[in-house]
Scaffold this motif. Sequence first.
Motif, short mmCIF file in Angstrom:
data_model
loop_
_atom_site.label_atom_id
_atom_site.label_comp_id
_atom_site.label_asym_id
_atom_site.label_seq_id
_atom_site.Cartn_x
_atom_site.Cartn_y
_atom_site.Cartn_z
N SER A 147 0.82 -1.22 0.00
CA SER A 147 0.00 0.00 0.00
C SER A 147 0.85 1.26 0.00
CB SER A 147 -0.96 0.01 1.20
OG SER A 147 -1.86 -1.06 1.12
N VAL A 148 1.89 1.28 -0.84
CA VAL A 148 2.72 2.48 -0.91
C VAL A 148 1.86 3.65 -1.37
CG1 VAL A 148 4.88 1.24 -1.33
CG2 VAL A 148 3.45 1.93 -3.27
N ALA A 149 2.28 4.84 -0.97
CA ALA A 149 1.51 6.04 -1.32
C ALA A 149 1.60 6.37 -2.80
CB ALA A 149 1.99 7.21 -0.48
N GLY A 150 2.65 5.92 -3.45
CA GLY A 150 2.83 6.19 -4.87
C GLY A 150 4.09 5.51 -5.37
N VAL A 151 4.30 5.53 -6.69
CA VAL A 151 5.41 4.83 -7.31
C VAL A 151 6.10 5.73 -8.33
CG1 VAL A 151 6.04 2.93 -8.88
CG2 VAL A 151 4.46 2.51 -6.98
N ILE A 152 7.44 5.73 -8.30
CA ILE A 152 8.25 6.33 -9.36
C ILE A 152 8.94 5.17 -10.06
CG2 ILE A 152 10.20 7.84 -9.90
CD1 ILE A 152 9.54 9.40 -7.34
N ILE A 153 8.86 5.13 -11.38
CA ILE A 153 9.37 3.96 -12.09
C ILE A 153 10.05 4.35 -13.39
CG2 ILE A 153 7.08 3.59 -13.15
CD1 ILE A 153 7.74 0.58 -13.18
N ALA A 154 11.19 3.70 -13.66
CA ALA A 154 11.81 3.76 -14.98
C ALA A 154 11.36 2.48 -15.68
CB ALA A 154 13.34 3.79 -14.86
N VAL A 174 4.64 8.15 -11.32
CA VAL A 174 5.44 9.02 -12.19
C VAL A 174 6.48 8.15 -12.88
CG1 VAL A 174 7.05 10.97 -12.29
CG2 VAL A 174 5.13 11.02 -10.68
N THR A 175 6.58 8.27 -14.20
CA THR A 175 7.65 7.57 -14.92
C THR A 175 8.84 8.52 -15.05
OG1 THR A 175 6.86 8.22 -17.12
CG2 THR A 175 5.99 6.17 -16.18
N VAL A 176 10.05 7.94 -14.97
CA VAL A 176 11.26 8.74 -15.03
C VAL A 176 12.21 8.14 -16.06
CG1 VAL A 176 12.43 7.48 -13.17
CG2 VAL A 176 13.05 9.85 -13.62
N ASP A 177 12.86 9.00 -16.82
CA ASP A 177 13.84 8.61 -17.85
C ASP A 177 13.19 8.04 -19.10
OD1 ASP A 177 16.55 8.38 -18.77
OD2 ASP A 177 16.40 6.22 -18.49
N ARG A 178 12.08 7.32 -18.94
CA ARG A 178 11.35 6.77 -20.08
C ARG A 178 9.87 7.07 -19.90
NH1 ARG A 178 14.21 1.47 -18.92
NH2 ARG A 178 16.38 2.10 -18.86
N VAL A 188 8.90 12.44 -16.16
CA VAL A 188 10.06 13.33 -16.20
C VAL A 188 11.11 12.63 -17.06
CG1 VAL A 188 11.81 14.61 -14.91
CG2 VAL A 188 9.59 14.12 -13.86
N THR A 189 11.40 13.21 -18.21
CA THR A 189 12.37 12.62 -19.11
C THR A 189 13.35 13.68 -19.58
OG1 THR A 189 10.86 12.98 -20.98
CG2 THR A 189 10.82 10.81 -19.95
N ILE A 190 14.37 13.23 -20.29
CA ILE A 190 15.37 14.13 -20.86
C ILE A 190 15.13 14.20 -22.36
CG2 ILE A 190 17.09 12.32 -21.29
CD1 ILE A 190 18.00 15.74 -19.86
N ASP A 191 15.52 15.29 -22.98
CA ASP A 191 15.42 15.40 -24.43
C ASP A 191 16.61 14.65 -25.04
OD1 ASP A 191 15.08 16.06 -27.09
OD2 ASP A 191 14.52 18.14 -26.67
N HIS A 192 16.46 13.32 -25.16
CA HIS A 192 17.54 12.47 -25.63
C HIS A 192 18.00 12.88 -27.03
CE1 HIS A 192 16.83 9.78 -22.25
NE2 HIS A 192 15.55 9.72 -22.57
N ARG A 193 17.06 13.16 -27.90
CA ARG A 193 17.42 13.50 -29.28
C ARG A 193 18.25 14.77 -29.35
NH1 ARG A 193 13.21 11.73 -33.91
NH2 ARG A 193 12.41 9.82 -32.96
N GLU A 340 8.73 15.35 -6.50
CA GLU A 340 7.79 16.43 -6.24
C GLU A 340 6.49 16.24 -7.02
OE1 GLU A 340 10.29 19.65 -7.26
OE2 GLU A 340 11.36 19.64 -5.34
N LEU A 341 6.60 15.75 -8.26
CA LEU A 341 5.40 15.46 -9.04
C LEU A 341 4.57 14.37 -8.37
CD1 LEU A 341 6.30 15.40 -12.86
CD2 LEU A 341 4.75 16.95 -11.66
N LEU A 342 5.26 13.35 -7.85
CA LEU A 342 4.53 12.26 -7.20
C LEU A 342 3.77 12.76 -5.98
CD1 LEU A 342 3.89 9.23 -7.15
CD2 LEU A 342 5.85 8.94 -5.62
N PHE A 343 4.42 13.56 -5.15
CA PHE A 343 3.73 14.05 -3.94
C PHE A 343 2.60 15.01 -4.31
CE2 PHE A 343 7.66 12.60 -1.80
CZ PHE A 343 7.07 11.75 -0.88
N ALA A 344 2.77 15.74 -5.41
CA ALA A 344 1.67 16.59 -5.87
C ALA A 344 0.49 15.73 -6.33
CB ALA A 344 2.15 17.47 -7.03
#
Length: 372
Positions: A147-154, A174-178, A188-193, A340-344
């Motif tokens: 019962s986690v409050a939220g998940v950040i995942i790549a 929230v997804t990160v990197d991908r 939250v991702t980076i502008d890889h291109r 911060e996005l996840l807690f929001a």
Amino acid sequence: MSLDAPDGPPIYLSPSQSSNPLRNPLQEPSMARITYQEIARHAGVSTATVSRALAGRGFVRAELAERVRVSAAELGYRPNKAARALRTQRADAIGLLISDVENPFFASVARAVEAVATDRGYAVLLCNTAERLEQEDLHLDLMIAESVAGVIIAPSTEDAESLGKLVDTNTPTVTVDRRVAGDSFDSVTIDHRAGARALVDHLLDHGHRHIAAVVGTTTATPSRERLAGCREALEGRSGVRLTVCEGKPQDAIGVARTLELGRRAVAELLDMDGERPTALFCGNNLLTEGVVRALRERDVHVPRDMALVGFDDLPLFDLLEPPLTVAAQPIEQIGRTAAELLFARIAEPGRALSKILAEPRLHIRRSCGSHP
């Protein structure tokens, strides 16, 4: 933070606790003795403001939130986490799923996420997926069971269906990197291109006409997007050539395999028939490290014999001779923004989705023959 257990049990990163083994909780102030009403009187604010400030939910002006926190600390208030979990049906913990904590990029992301979570009184349940979908699925089941409050995942795949259970259980994510297909999650991702394109443009501007791109498996979003950026840089330019050394899916599993992919790519490029490339683009920091090692073993001098650029930065890259030109990612910013996005999202489940695209920064050093 050194956590060396990519395939082992999940690792808890928790806010600091007292190390006194003889602590008697019965002798400590009861959490129920300090109420929101007492904190409100002490801080000179309303009870509703205290509730919002301490829960991190809803809007509270920064100066009022700080006044509430100071009053709570002075009065000795500590939140009753068990009671809060009963009210919200969520634990005071968030999940963080990354491919490999040995990877310097994800280690830095984890530290940044932990810092934000700790400030808010949350623990972080950290799991490694090793880019394996079945392992990711197993850890997601654990997160939901806890019962986690939220998940950040790549995420290991762009298929949104693989994260369907997070949607089904209304778990803030929230997804990160991908990113995954569709618009189900904040990201939250980076502008890889853009980063790859800038590096290859830099090489082309130095007169290189045969460039090799050493990238990981293009089943992963970052590698595929960075390779696309390399190709975009060559568009509209005549007499230029791009040789691609691409990893296989198994090369993405573990630091050692990624380093070996870099070494293997150098051997293939140096031993190829015909004119070999005069410049190398490396798709991530581990590939760059593997390539640097291999070039030294083959007595190839950078930049005299081969120019070299890399996506991602490491502290040692600035200390090498010559220092390496790189496209650096704002890793701490990525991790903190994801948290911060996840807690929001936890505080306001119905808020509009946020898609954050961070910009890489080009650090021009001397691995292409040019000086800053």
